[in-house]
Design an enzyme around this catalytic site. Structure first.
Site, mmCIF file in Angstrom:
data_model
loop_
_atom_site.group_PDB
_atom_site.id
_atom_site.type_symbol
_atom_site.label_atom_id
_atom_site.label_comp_id
_atom_site.label_asym_id
_atom_site.label_seq_id
_atom_site.Cartn_x
_atom_site.Cartn_y
_atom_site.Cartn_z
ATOM 1 N N SER A 167 0.760 -1.584 -0.111
ATOM 2 C CA SER A 167 0.075 0.027 -0.030
ATOM 3 C C SER A 167 0.823 1.093 -0.026
ATOM 4 O O SER A 167 0.272 2.101 0.059
ATOM 5 C CB SER A 167 -1.061 -0.513 0.960
ATOM 6 O OG SER A 167 -1.687 -1.167 1.078
ATOM 7 N N HIS A 187 4.141 -2.758 10.134
ATOM 8 C CA HIS A 187 2.364 -3.240 9.522
ATOM 9 C C HIS A 187 1.520 -3.646 10.141
ATOM 10 O O HIS A 187 0.095 -4.278 10.268
ATOM 11 C CB HIS A 187 2.533 -4.655 7.996
ATOM 12 C CG HIS A 187 3.377 -4.559 7.398
ATOM 13 N ND1 HIS A 187 3.100 -3.053 6.412
ATOM 14 C CD2 HIS A 187 4.316 -4.900 6.622
ATOM 15 C CE1 HIS A 187 3.981 -3.973 4.967
ATOM 16 N NE2 HIS A 187 3.831 -4.550 5.325
ATOM 17 N N ASP A 229 -6.680 -2.750 -5.579
ATOM 18 C CA ASP A 229 -5.340 -1.995 -6.219
ATOM 19 C C ASP A 229 -4.461 -3.112 -5.439
ATOM 20 O O ASP A 229 -2.870 -3.841 -5.803
ATOM 21 C CB ASP A 229 -5.112 -1.041 -6.166
ATOM 22 C CG ASP A 229 -5.488 -0.327 -7.284
ATOM 23 O OD1 ASP A 229 -6.434 -0.589 -8.411
ATOM 24 O OD2 ASP A 229 -6.103 1.312 -7.412
ATOM 25 N N ALA A 274 -4.502 -5.623 -3.521
ATOM 26 C CA ALA A 274 -4.940 -7.006 -3.570
ATOM 27 C C ALA A 274 -4.054 -7.485 -4.735
ATOM 28 O O ALA A 274 -3.461 -8.575 -5.179
ATOM 29 C CB ALA A 274 -6.486 -7.647 -3.782
ATOM 30 N N VAL A 275 -4.123 -6.183 -6.166
ATOM 31 C CA VAL A 275 -3.530 -6.956 -7.165
ATOM 32 C C VAL A 275 -1.933 -7.177 -6.881
ATOM 33 O O VAL A 275 -1.556 -8.571 -7.284
ATOM 34 C CB VAL A 275 -3.621 -6.450 -8.365
ATOM 35 C CG1 VAL A 275 -2.708 -6.032 -9.726
ATOM 36 C CG2 VAL A 275 -4.915 -6.458 -8.922
ATOM 37 N N SER A 276 -1.459 -6.589 -6.146
ATOM 38 C CA SER A 276 -0.100 -6.295 -5.939
ATOM 39 C C SER A 276 0.476 -7.382 -5.224
ATOM 40 O O SER A 276 1.576 -8.144 -5.175
ATOM 41 C CB SER A 276 0.683 -4.829 -5.183
ATOM 42 O OG SER A 276 0.586 -3.661 -6.788
#
Length: 294
Positions: A36, A92, A115, A117-119
């Site tokens: 993120s 985190h 986005d 989750a894609v990464s």
């Protein structure tokens, strides 16, 4: 650890390490979900604090992940105690698991969950599972024999999954747990929310804003250039968070940094299900800010 703090644990991290860590006035705690903008914000803070693009050590040494179990706690504490510059520390852990200190700054970076989750899916394929199992003491096969899901399949499964957010922080419930807590603290003068899309759209402006919030000098063009995605990717050997060698390809860690990929991969029905799920997990004003009209 104070009773009011929530403890977060996984195979390779434990937020209980914050219990024995002595914070200093002026410390900057960078609290984000995976993929993120964690490393991006670490680099921005390094540039604003140290005032040079030629960092004196790898970024993961300057700004260690305090909760990471791979490195002994005493070693991490000792390295941070020896730092004479203003410290910027990665975690985190959501803010409800980190001690609150009015003299410490907390920076939370938010990214559109799809986005992220894609990464995260691409990052999973870049991990050396055998090395990770060796470091964490896990047993069983390092590479399961089952077929790896396509990005579309993985994204749909991620939207539908409903684990305990305290146990799987990179799940959709975990992401919104993290951001919902930070959003509730956004009016506190030492809690600063940054949107990933704003870093893409106006990096110089966001760096100036953050410098002002942290009481630091504004960056010159050279420091802004050093924080661009392309420049960071070209220096992956020094900037990728891989002190223990768990990445197959450090440059692949900086894949492309674009926004909008997640929504484009879902069909209309899956997008509608995603929006119904997040509406039940987070307040509408947070979602409006988080989604930015997408």
């Amino acid at each position: 650890m104070p009773d009011s703090l929530i403890r977060y644990r996984s195979d390779d991290e434990d937020s209980i390490r914050w219990r024995d860590f002595p914070l200093r006035p002026g410390d900057i705690v960078i609290s984000t979900r995976s993929k993120s903008g964690t490393t991006w914000m670490q680099m921005i803070c390094a540039l604003l604090v140290l005032r040079t693009a030629d960092l004196p050590a790898p970024l993961s040494v300057l700004s260690p992940w305090l909760d990471w179990l791979i490195e002994p706690a005493e070693q991490v504490y000792g390295r941070l105690a020896a730092q004479r510059h203003r410290r910027f520390i990665k975690t985190h852990t959501p803010l409800d698991g980190v001690p609150a200190d009015p003299l410490v700054h907390y920076v939370v970076v938010a990214r559109h969950p799809l986005d992220m989750a894609v990464s995260l899916h691409h990052q999973s394929g870049n991990l050396d599972r055998a090395r990770l199992a060796e470091l964490t003491g896990q047993t069983g096969p390092a590479e399961p024999g089952r077929r790896r899901l396509s990005i579309e399949e993985a994204l749909v499964r991620w939207v539908d999954a409903d684990p305990d957010p305290r146990e799987q922080l990179d799940s959709l419930p975990g992401v919104l747990w993290h951001l919902r807590d930070a959003w509730a603290r956004r009016d506190q003068p030492n809690v600063h929310l940054v949107h990933y899309d704003d870093l893409i759209a106006d990096l110089a402006g966001q760096m100036r804003r953050l410098a002002e919030l942290l009481g630091l000098d504004p960056p010159g063009p050279d420091l802004v250039e050093a924080a661009t995605f392309d420049r960071m990717r070209s220096r992956a050997d020094r900037l990728a968070p891989d002190p223990a060698g768990v990445l197959k390809d450090r440059q692949a860690f900086f894949r492309n940094g674009r926004s909008g990929q997640g929504s484009a991969l879902l069909g209309a029905a899956d997008r509608a299900r995603y929006h119904a799920r997040v509406a039940a997990l987070a307040p509408s004003d947070l979602l409006t800010w988080l989604h930015r009209g997408r």
